[in-house]
Motif scaffolding. Structure first.
Motif, short mmCIF file in Angstrom:
data_model
loop_
_atom_site.label_atom_id
_atom_site.label_comp_id
_atom_site.label_asym_id
_atom_site.label_seq_id
_atom_site.Cartn_x
_atom_site.Cartn_y
_atom_site.Cartn_z
N ASP A 329 1.17 -1.05 -0.11
CA ASP A 329 0.25 -0.31 0.05
C ASP A 329 0.61 1.00 -0.35
O ASP A 329 2.24 1.28 -0.20
CB ASP A 329 -0.63 0.11 1.46
N ARG A 330 0.37 2.13 0.11
CA ARG A 330 0.94 3.63 0.07
C ARG A 330 2.05 3.56 1.16
O ARG A 330 2.63 4.33 1.53
CB ARG A 330 0.07 4.77 -0.38
N THR A 376 -3.18 -6.77 -14.35
CA THR A 376 -4.08 -6.36 -13.56
C THR A 376 -3.84 -7.03 -11.78
O THR A 376 -3.85 -7.96 -11.60
CB THR A 376 -5.66 -6.87 -14.00
N LYS A 388 -5.40 -2.64 -9.60
CA LYS A 388 -4.55 -0.98 -10.83
C LYS A 388 -3.85 -1.96 -12.00
O LYS A 388 -4.70 -3.57 -11.64
CB LYS A 388 -3.34 -1.27 -9.21
N GLU A 389 -3.84 -1.34 -13.03
CA GLU A 389 -3.55 -2.43 -14.14
C GLU A 389 -2.25 -1.63 -14.35
O GLU A 389 -1.95 -0.05 -14.00
CB GLU A 389 -4.75 -2.27 -14.95
N VAL A 390 -1.57 -2.56 -15.33
CA VAL A 390 0.53 -1.85 -15.09
C VAL A 390 -0.13 -2.45 -16.44
O VAL A 390 0.16 -3.86 -16.46
CB VAL A 390 0.82 -2.62 -13.90
N ILE A 402 4.42 -3.02 -6.54
CA ILE A 402 4.00 -3.10 -6.98
C ILE A 402 2.50 -2.53 -5.86
O ILE A 402 2.32 -2.56 -5.10
CB ILE A 402 2.65 -3.88 -7.90
N GLU A 403 2.42 -0.65 -5.93
CA GLU A 403 1.61 -0.01 -5.27
C GLU A 403 0.26 0.15 -5.36
O GLU A 403 0.24 0.69 -6.37
CB GLU A 403 2.92 2.15 -4.73
N LEU A 404 -0.47 0.35 -5.02
CA LEU A 404 -2.27 0.04 -4.90
C LEU A 404 -2.40 1.27 -3.83
O LEU A 404 -1.89 1.03 -2.83
CB LEU A 404 -2.63 -1.15 -4.24
N ARG A 407 -9.65 2.39 -1.86
CA ARG A 407 -10.37 2.17 -2.58
C ARG A 407 -11.41 3.64 -2.52
O ARG A 407 -11.19 4.75 -2.20
CB ARG A 407 -10.77 1.00 -1.86
N ASP A 461 -13.31 -0.90 -5.82
CA ASP A 461 -12.68 0.10 -6.68
C ASP A 461 -13.38 0.41 -8.10
O ASP A 461 -14.42 1.52 -7.80
CB ASP A 461 -12.09 -1.67 -7.50
#
Length: 565
Positions: A329-330, A376, A388-390, A402-404, A407, A461
């Motif tokens: 997470d952030r 995804t 999240k899509e990358v 990967i940082e999410l 919501r 989401d």
């Protein structure tokens, strides 16, 4: 909306009065919007429209459908307990205004026996597998389905509801034989059927040239015209428009394969059977073992005019590389249990798809063919971080972090028709597509419960959602018809979207075919918005008293059609 407003977020079930109003003002001040259901969007399908309207796809506008059905006209589906000996059935177009809805009597039809055998072509050898019996629907495309086991001798028997059926036999040995479909089987009494394949031409003989219809097809799979080498580890199948499939053919050492086409029998009104073989199919070439990093190549709409299919090319497959990483997470905390879906484009002449799950520490590791990757990441429904899509190019081993982000918040207040708050109502948001209407395959369901003052919030989401309110059975309120909600930022639902309708009471009994009370049956009531779409508006179960089975049931349904969804 500004995500810093999250520190104002109070527990959805505990917000009251002033705190509730402060949250609304904070969300609006931060740029969050008051969502008006069904406005501000081009319609994508009929769900976006008011009842009695359909979506005109070219203009993106909702227009009058000419189909008006009173809410009193319902469709009913009853699924008995397995131990009862009764079978599921449907009662279509029951007008509760024309019957005694406080004393509704539902009598189940007597079950009929569907029995018979499946034999290998031109032999007496039985075939094992599964026979899927789909009863043609009484409403809204809802089929009653039975999955019937066919034993090693090829025999089967099952009690089913009377009706007209389509049958699909799926052989256990997919490489040996195709599927078989029989359409229009009317079952009004006990019936015995012998399911027959047409004889297949023998491979390696001139019978292939003289086939009519074309049942055995020949083809070849190679890497590329420049590298005409067989590719090991592949299987090939043909899929018809109605979903019936050929055998699963494994190419030999020269890349050659033979497909056995499925046969479809059609029974006319007189019970005469006519056989047909699909003329247009999708040819799918893919890895036999899903752990093998080979592409899937799909040739859509192949026209079958000759038994010679020709040569298919998988393309040159690039190298396989390792991908690993962690989901955070952030604040840098690991997010466990995320589903990671990798789509790799242009793997040879096809594509590659793989899905893995991150462990409890957010760690994941796998291998992929090199290429352009669309990733995804879907967190569990209970997590506070968003999907999240990358996209990235993968040409060597790679580690990802990967940082999410957080919501979105969907908030609102559940009230009755008089504007009084209603607590303890389940607010359910089921994701059906992204916000543009594209089906991205992510269908997470999010839920929350309204607090004593009716307030709630749900973290979701971004996407397009089906919203339903589910009051407790003892509340005196019915569930709502689904509404469509678009979520692209923190969203406050307009009062109409979270208002519970008035209730009408439906009571009655369920009986078996002999007139005896039937207990433990699931009873579902549907309202058909149009001729192709029915919405669940209530469900309950038939019950008992302390001393005996009565088959009684009672439930609440919406009392009137609302003018918008």
């Amino acid at each position: 909306g500004n995500r810093r407003q999250r520190n104002l977020r109070l527990g959805a079930n505990a917000m009251k009065g002033r705190a509730f109003a402060m949250l609304l003002l904070a969300m609006l001040a931060a740029g969050c919007h008051l969502l008006e259901i069904g406005t501000g969007h081009r319609c994508i399908d009929n769900l976006d429209c008011e009842l009695g309207q359909v979506c005109e796809l070219e203009s993106g506008k909702c227009v009058d459908s000419g189909y008006q059905r009173p809410l009193s006209v319902v469709d009913i589906q009853v699924v008995p307990a397995k131990s009862s000996g009764a079978v599921a059935t449907q009662f279509a177009s029951v007008d509760l205004a024309k019957v005694d809805s406080r004393n509704l009597k539902l009598k189940m039809p007597a079950p009929v026996s569907l029995a018979g055998s499946v034999k290998f072509p031109e032999t007496t050898e039985g075939l094992s597998g599964t026979l899927v019996a789909l009863r043609r629907p009484g409403f809204d495309g809802k089929s009653l389905t039975w999955s019937i086991q066919v034993d090693d001798s090829g025999s089967f028997e099952q009690k089913v509801a009377p009706g007209v059926y389509d049958l699909v036999f799926k052989p256990a040995d997919r490489q040996r034989l195709a599927q078989l479909r029989v359409e229009g089987v009317e079952l009004g009494s006990d019936t015995s059927l012998n399911l027959n394949f047409l004889p297949y031409a023998r491979v390696g003989t001139d019978e292939l040239e003289r086939q009519d219809p074309l049942l055995v097809l020949h083809g070849r799979v190679l890497e590329s015209p420049d590298r005409p080498h067989p590719v090991a580890g592949l299987v090939v199948e043909a899929i018809a428009e109605n979903g019936v499939r050929s055998n699963l053919a494994r190419p030999d050492q020269n890349g050659e394969f033979y497909l056995k086409m499925p046969v479809v029998w059609h029974l006319d009104d007189a019970g005469v059977a006519n056989a047909s073989v699909p003329k247009d199919v999708d040819i799918v070439i893919g890895p036999e073992d899903p752990t093998v990093r080979l592409p899937t190549v799909k040739v859509e709409g192949a026209r079958i005019d000759d038994y010679r299919l020709g040569t298919f090319y998988t393309g040159s497959v690039s190298s396989v590389v390792a991908v690993s990483g962690v989901v955070l997470d952030r604040d840098g905390r690991p997010v466990g249990g995320c589903m990671l879906r990798f789509d790799v484009d242009e793997v040879g002449a096809g594509t590659f798809f793989l899905q893995v799950e991150a462990d409890s520490d957010g760690q994941f590791s796998t291998t992929l063919p090199a290429g352009k990757v669309s990733l995804t990441v879907v967190p569990p429904a209970a997590a506070e971080v968003a999907m999240k899509e990358v996209e990235f190019e993968l040409d060597s081993d790679r580690q990802l972090m990967i940082e999410l982000g957080p919501r979105q918040i969907v908030g609102g207040q559940v009230t009755d028709e008089l504007g009084q708050a209603v607590g303890n109502v389940i607010v359910r948001l089921q994701r059906i597509s992204d916000a543009s209407g594209r089906d991205d395959g992510i269908s997470t369901t999010f839920e929350s419960t309204s607090g004593p003052s009716g307030q709630f919030e749900v973290m979701v989401d971004q996407g397009r959602y089906r919203l339903e309110l589910l009051p407790p059975a003892a509340s005196g309120y019915p569930r709502t018809l689904p509404r469509i909600v678009y979520v692209t930022s923190d969203t406050w639902l307009e009062p109409f979207a979270t208002r519970l309708p008035r209730a009408s009471v439906v009571e009655g009994n369920v009986f078996d075919s002999g007139g005896q009370p039937l207990c433990g049956a699931l009873i579902e009531f549907y309202y058909s918005v149009d001729e192709s779409q029915a919405l669940l508006i209530g469900q309950t179960a038939s019950g008992t008293t302390i001393s005996e089975c009565t088959g009684e049931f009672s439930l609440l349904l919406p009392a009137g059609i609302q003018k918008s969804r």
